[in-house]
Design a protein around this motif. Structure first.
Motif, mmCIF file in Angstrom:
data_model
loop_
_atom_site.group_PDB
_atom_site.id
_atom_site.type_symbol
_atom_site.label_atom_id
_atom_site.label_comp_id
_atom_site.label_asym_id
_atom_site.label_seq_id
_atom_site.Cartn_x
_atom_site.Cartn_y
_atom_site.Cartn_z
ATOM 1 N N ALA B 1 0.878 -1.387 -0.161
ATOM 2 C CA ALA B 1 0.010 0.050 0.058
ATOM 3 C C ALA B 1 0.788 1.087 0.040
ATOM 4 O O ALA B 1 2.029 1.421 0.540
ATOM 5 C CB ALA B 1 -0.889 0.158 1.065
ATOM 6 N N GLN B 2 0.527 2.337 -0.349
ATOM 7 C CA GLN B 2 1.062 3.455 -0.422
ATOM 8 C C GLN B 2 0.284 4.421 0.665
ATOM 9 O O GLN B 2 -0.459 4.347 0.859
ATOM 10 C CB GLN B 2 0.874 4.194 -1.935
ATOM 11 N N SER B 3 1.343 5.182 0.996
ATOM 12 C CA SER B 3 1.209 6.493 1.914
ATOM 13 C C SER B 3 1.917 7.704 1.665
ATOM 14 O O SER B 3 2.968 7.607 0.984
ATOM 15 C CB SER B 3 1.286 6.062 3.263
ATOM 16 N N VAL B 4 1.383 8.999 1.891
ATOM 17 C CA VAL B 4 1.915 10.102 1.817
ATOM 18 C C VAL B 4 2.153 10.899 3.257
ATOM 19 O O VAL B 4 1.064 10.954 3.730
ATOM 20 C CB VAL B 4 1.302 10.814 0.744
ATOM 21 N N THR B 5 3.443 11.384 3.286
ATOM 22 C CA THR B 5 3.487 12.361 4.607
ATOM 23 C C THR B 5 3.950 13.770 4.333
ATOM 24 O O THR B 5 4.815 13.679 3.546
ATOM 25 C CB THR B 5 4.440 11.617 5.660
ATOM 26 N N GLN B 6 3.231 14.704 4.623
ATOM 27 C CA GLN B 6 3.524 15.982 4.381
ATOM 28 C C GLN B 6 4.032 16.563 5.864
ATOM 29 O O GLN B 6 3.209 16.539 6.863
ATOM 30 C CB GLN B 6 2.305 16.942 4.028
ATOM 31 N N LEU B 7 5.363 16.826 6.021
ATOM 32 C CA LEU B 7 6.002 16.856 6.994
ATOM 33 C C LEU B 7 5.649 18.142 7.962
ATOM 34 O O LEU B 7 6.015 18.265 8.937
ATOM 35 C CB LEU B 7 7.605 16.792 6.879
ATOM 36 N N ASP B 8 5.255 18.963 7.018
ATOM 37 C CA ASP B 8 4.646 20.301 7.848
ATOM 38 C C ASP B 8 3.172 20.562 7.738
ATOM 39 O O ASP B 8 2.676 20.551 6.489
ATOM 40 C CB ASP B 8 5.637 21.387 7.614
ATOM 41 N N SER B 9 2.496 20.870 8.791
ATOM 42 C CA SER B 9 1.163 21.039 8.601
ATOM 43 C C SER B 9 0.839 22.858 8.355
ATOM 44 O O SER B 9 -0.203 23.092 7.523
ATOM 45 C CB SER B 9 0.165 20.713 9.656
ATOM 46 N N GLN B 10 1.796 23.496 8.602
ATOM 47 C CA GLN B 10 1.673 24.735 8.484
ATOM 48 C C GLN B 10 3.075 25.178 8.332
ATOM 49 O O GLN B 10 4.061 25.169 8.931
ATOM 50 C CB GLN B 10 1.107 25.492 9.680
ATOM 51 N N VAL B 11 3.229 26.255 7.215
ATOM 52 C CA VAL B 11 4.353 27.012 6.907
ATOM 53 C C VAL B 11 4.163 28.431 6.742
ATOM 54 O O VAL B 11 3.622 28.951 5.923
ATOM 55 C CB VAL B 11 4.976 26.490 5.701
ATOM 56 N N PRO B 12 4.729 29.180 7.717
ATOM 57 C CA PRO B 12 4.497 30.759 7.615
ATOM 58 C C PRO B 12 5.711 31.266 7.058
ATOM 59 O O PRO B 12 6.633 30.940 7.701
ATOM 60 C CB PRO B 12 4.270 31.285 9.009
ATOM 61 N N VAL B 13 5.438 32.204 6.069
ATOM 62 C CA VAL B 13 6.860 32.776 5.487
ATOM 63 C C VAL B 13 6.644 34.180 5.243
ATOM 64 O O VAL B 13 5.174 34.726 4.852
ATOM 65 C CB VAL B 13 7.363 32.093 4.172
ATOM 66 N N PHE B 14 7.561 35.138 4.943
ATOM 67 C CA PHE B 14 7.444 36.514 4.431
ATOM 68 C C PHE B 14 7.218 36.415 3.029
ATOM 69 O O PHE B 14 8.057 35.654 2.454
ATOM 70 C CB PHE B 14 8.393 37.119 5.284
ATOM 71 N N GLU B 15 6.809 37.644 2.350
ATOM 72 C CA GLU B 15 6.716 37.586 1.020
ATOM 73 C C GLU B 15 8.262 37.740 0.569
ATOM 74 O O GLU B 15 8.757 38.502 1.074
ATOM 75 C CB GLU B 15 5.808 39.016 0.629
ATOM 76 N N GLU B 16 8.266 37.451 -0.554
ATOM 77 C CA GLU B 16 9.712 37.384 -1.294
ATOM 78 C C GLU B 16 10.721 36.378 -0.874
ATOM 79 O O GLU B 16 11.774 36.221 -1.249
ATOM 80 C CB GLU B 16 10.332 38.699 -1.436
ATOM 81 N N ALA B 17 10.495 35.648 0.029
ATOM 82 C CA ALA B 17 11.151 34.573 0.771
ATOM 83 C C ALA B 17 11.053 33.468 -0.083
ATOM 84 O O ALA B 17 9.841 33.124 -0.688
ATOM 85 C CB ALA B 17 11.044 34.340 2.305
ATOM 86 N N PRO B 18 12.046 32.365 -0.069
ATOM 87 C CA PRO B 18 12.034 31.145 -0.668
ATOM 88 C C PRO B 18 11.331 30.148 0.348
ATOM 89 O O PRO B 18 11.063 30.387 1.617
ATOM 90 C CB PRO B 18 13.293 30.407 -0.839
ATOM 91 N N VAL B 19 10.626 29.025 -0.200
ATOM 92 C CA VAL B 19 9.683 28.307 0.465
ATOM 93 C C VAL B 19 9.857 26.888 0.000
ATOM 94 O O VAL B 19 10.196 26.655 -1.142
ATOM 95 C CB VAL B 19 8.427 28.741 0.488
ATOM 96 N N GLU B 20 10.132 25.915 0.882
ATOM 97 C CA GLU B 20 9.971 24.430 0.696
ATOM 98 C C GLU B 20 8.801 23.716 1.415
ATOM 99 O O GLU B 20 8.754 24.022 2.725
ATOM 100 C CB GLU B 20 11.342 23.811 0.881
ATOM 101 N N LEU B 21 8.023 22.941 0.664
ATOM 102 C CA LEU B 21 7.092 22.382 1.248
ATOM 103 C C LEU B 21 7.437 20.883 1.265
ATOM 104 O O LEU B 21 7.666 20.241 -0.043
ATOM 105 C CB LEU B 21 5.531 22.588 0.792
ATOM 106 N N ARG B 22 7.574 19.961 2.101
ATOM 107 C CA ARG B 22 8.265 18.725 2.118
ATOM 108 C C ARG B 22 6.977 17.524 2.235
ATOM 109 O O ARG B 22 6.135 17.870 2.854
ATOM 110 C CB ARG B 22 8.950 18.444 3.253
ATOM 111 N N CYS B 23 7.281 16.666 1.178
ATOM 112 C CA CYS B 23 6.430 15.462 1.130
ATOM 113 C C CYS B 23 7.391 14.165 1.126
ATOM 114 O O CYS B 23 8.242 14.158 0.109
ATOM 115 C CB CYS B 23 5.674 15.641 -0.198
ATOM 116 N N ASN B 24 7.165 13.444 1.597
ATOM 117 C CA ASN B 24 7.657 12.100 1.713
ATOM 118 C C ASN B 24 6.589 11.025 1.368
ATOM 119 O O ASN B 24 5.232 11.053 1.761
ATOM 120 C CB ASN B 24 8.489 11.638 2.867
ATOM 121 N N TYR B 25 7.008 9.889 0.512
ATOM 122 C CA TYR B 25 6.016 8.779 0.191
ATOM 123 C C TYR B 25 6.443 7.568 0.577
ATOM 124 O O TYR B 25 7.611 7.414 0.814
ATOM 125 C CB TYR B 25 5.456 9.065 -1.207
#
Lengths: 112, 115
Positions: B1-25
């Motif tokens: 069976a497959q599963s997906v984990t998104q490691l962060d439920s909330q990510v606050p950032v300031f405008e023009e900053a870089p962002v990374e949203l993490r996903c493991n499967y």
């Protein structure tokens, strides 16, 4: 532009009512899906259909049924609505080769 | 069976900053991978997908994601975010040999961009 439409954006029903949620797609897709979305739980599959009159249960089919009489239309039925079915309902469609699904705008259902 | 984990439920950032949203499967078979975005009170919109080929995938709105098979990850990135990127983001997986079946979703990451 491809489209999946849902009959209502917002719906308020009373406990015990029979509720119909309609979904129509214009892409001639064979596969259609109903998901339920709740905060912190993501999307969970209720039912899907891979052909007219064909259906398969998803992860949470209890309390729901579906109907697919025409290729473009997939209906979700709540036989007797309960308050724990208050949620956002999302319909999607895809081809059999899948590689992605197209989603409708969602129906936010409140059962009081 | 497959599963997906998104490691962060909330990510606050300031405008023009870089962002990374993490996903493991997790999967024992080859998979297709997707990122969807949901703006408030709307349905899901496909941002990008990985089916095969180049592991760096570019999507809409300046987002990109990299498939890392050894780490079973598919992280989403944007070098400079805008206020309008505020939304919920979902990672999803699909077994390649069952391409017409339902997607398996993570629980979502809420990206909040402030000025």
């Amino acid at each position: 532009d491809v489209k999946v439409t849902q009959s209502s954006r917002y719906l308020v029903k009373r406990t015990g009512e029979k509720v119909f949620l309609e979904c129509v797609q214009d892409m001639d897709h064979e596969n259609m899906f109903w998901y339920r979305q709740d905060p912190g739980l993501g999307l969970r599959l209720i039912y899907f259909s891979y052909d007219v009159k064909m259906k398969e249960k998803g992860d949470i089919p209890e309390g729901y049924s579906v109907s697919r009489e025409k290729k473009e239309r997939f209906s979700l039925i709540l036989e007797s609505a309960s308050t724990n079915q208050t949620s956002m309902y999302l319909c999607a469609s895809s081809t059999p080769t899948g590689a992605g699904q197209y989603f409708g705008p969602g129906t936010r259902l409140t059962v009081t | 069976a497959q599963s997906v984990t998104q490691l962060d439920s909330q990510v606050p950032v300031f405008e023009e900053a870089p962002v990374e949203l993490r996903c493991n499967y997790s999967s024992s078979v080859s998979v297709y991978l997707f990122w969807y975005v949901q703006y408030p009170n709307q349905g899901l919109q496909l941002l990008l997908k990985y089916l095969s080929g180049s592991t760096l995938v570019k999507g809409i709105n300046g987002f990109e994601a990299e498939f890392n098979k050894s780490q079973t990850s598919f992280h989403l990135r944007k070098p400079s975010v805008h206020i309008s990127d505020t939304a919920e983001y979902f990672c999803a997986v699909l077994p390649a040999h069952q391409a017409g079946t339902a997607l398996i979703f993570g629980k979502g990451t809420t990206l909040s961009v402030s000025s």
